[in-house]
Design an enzyme around this catalytic site. Structure first.
Site, short mmCIF file in Angstrom:
data_model
loop_
_atom_site.label_atom_id
_atom_site.label_comp_id
_atom_site.label_asym_id
_atom_site.label_seq_id
_atom_site.Cartn_x
_atom_site.Cartn_y
_atom_site.Cartn_z
N GLU A 1 1.86 -2.03 7.95
CA GLU A 1 2.94 -2.74 7.26
C GLU A 1 2.48 -3.29 5.91
O GLU A 1 1.29 -3.59 5.72
CB GLU A 1 3.49 -3.91 8.10
CG GLU A 1 4.49 -3.52 9.16
CD GLU A 1 3.89 -3.40 10.54
OE1 GLU A 1 4.56 -2.86 11.43
OE2 GLU A 1 2.74 -3.85 10.71
N THR A 2 3.45 -3.42 5.02
CA THR A 2 3.30 -4.09 3.72
C THR A 2 4.45 -5.06 3.59
O THR A 2 5.59 -4.73 3.96
CB THR A 2 3.32 -3.07 2.57
OG1 THR A 2 2.20 -2.18 2.70
CG2 THR A 2 3.27 -3.74 1.21
#
Length: 284
Positions: free
Chosen positions: A45-46
């Protein structure tokens, strides 16, 4: 140029836990670039941080995997909260996620969030198919706690109890079988599998979502929260669990979870994070 930070989450040691890229001020980034940036980092994830939309909240946070935007995830919530604190935010905070506002608190170097989302039981996948997906014999699936169940607190996982840690270590996901699972039991993720072994208050877990470009995840707070809500509903009592994940990947992680009975069950997820990198996006 736009600043970014990288944290290892659910660990107190660099190069353990789950990597997270945080863009602490995403206001100047074009919408079309967000997914591309997440794919460029290629972490599970970002997060992209924006000003809060409601007075009294701290920030709006959007979460992207390499393939899609998702409404909720555990290690991005913990990591982003600690990143904002490191950047100077004082006291508790409320982060606006896709599932709604999530309160976050701090105790020393540990951040916590609490979710009161109702547990959604989506499906009970065929046990033979689940065993095929994990490349395990049927006897390794432990059905006494519960059969394999696809459930969600904002992000769906197939929760699978196993008989022992040897079975957990032996998992080698079968992509073709997982494609069958995704087609037969469609949900917000492509048949992400969260397998676990419980020994009293300790859980050992692994999470696989190869169809979403996450071959294995070293720490999955949203899956841990879903598991805890499920076990609390089944057992009818509050839980305090320590969840170990990422060991087989060489990125050991530790997630602390506590539940409080109610309708719905309240799940508190806690953990540490350490900053490992900082830099700038030099996009055209």
């Amino acid at each position: 140029m736009t600043d970014f930070l990288v944290y290892d989450v659910f660990t107190e040691t660099a190069f353990g836990g789950n990597q997270l890229a945080v863009i602490p001020d995403a206001t100047t980034l074009p919408e079309d670039d967000l997914q591309r940036i997440a794919r460029e980092f290629n972490f599970s994830e970002t997060t992209f941080v924006y000003p809060a939309t409601n007075p009294g909240n701290t920030a709006k946070v959007r979460i992207f995997t390499p393939t899609m935007e998702i409404p909720f995830a555990g290690h991005p919530t913990i990591g982003t909260a600690l990143a904002l604190r490191d950047l100077g935010h004082q006291g508790e905070m409320v982060l606006e996620l896709g599932i709604g506002p999530i309160p976050c608190s701090f105790a020393g170097n540990i951040a916590s969030f609490t979710t009161r989302q109702p547990l959604e039981r989506i499906a009970t996948p065929d046990i033979d198919l689940v065993a095929q997906c994990l490349n395990l014999p049927l006897a390794s699936i432990h059905t006494d706690p519960h059969p394999p169940i696809q459930a969600s607190l904002g992000l769906p996982f197939v929760i699978v109890a196993l008989t022992d840690k040897a079975a957990l270590a032996a998992i080698t996901p079968a992509i073709d079988a997982m494609r069958k699972g995704a087609a037969r039991y469609p949900a917000g993720t492509d048949f992400a599998l969260y397998a676990y072994v419980q020994d009293g208050d300790v859980v050992h877990a692994r999470m696989f979502a190869p169809l979403d470009n996450i071959p294995e995840d070293p720490a999955t707070g949203s899956a841990a929260a879903t598991l805890c809500a499920l076990l609390t509903e089944i057992g009818g009592a509050d839980l305090n669990l320590t969840i170990h994940q990422g060991v087989e990947m060489g990125r050991p992680s530790r997630i602390i979870a506590a539940t409080t009975m109610g309708a719905p069950v309240a799940v508190k997820i806690s953990g540490q994070a350490i900053r490992t990198m900082a830099g700038k996006l030099t996009l055209p």
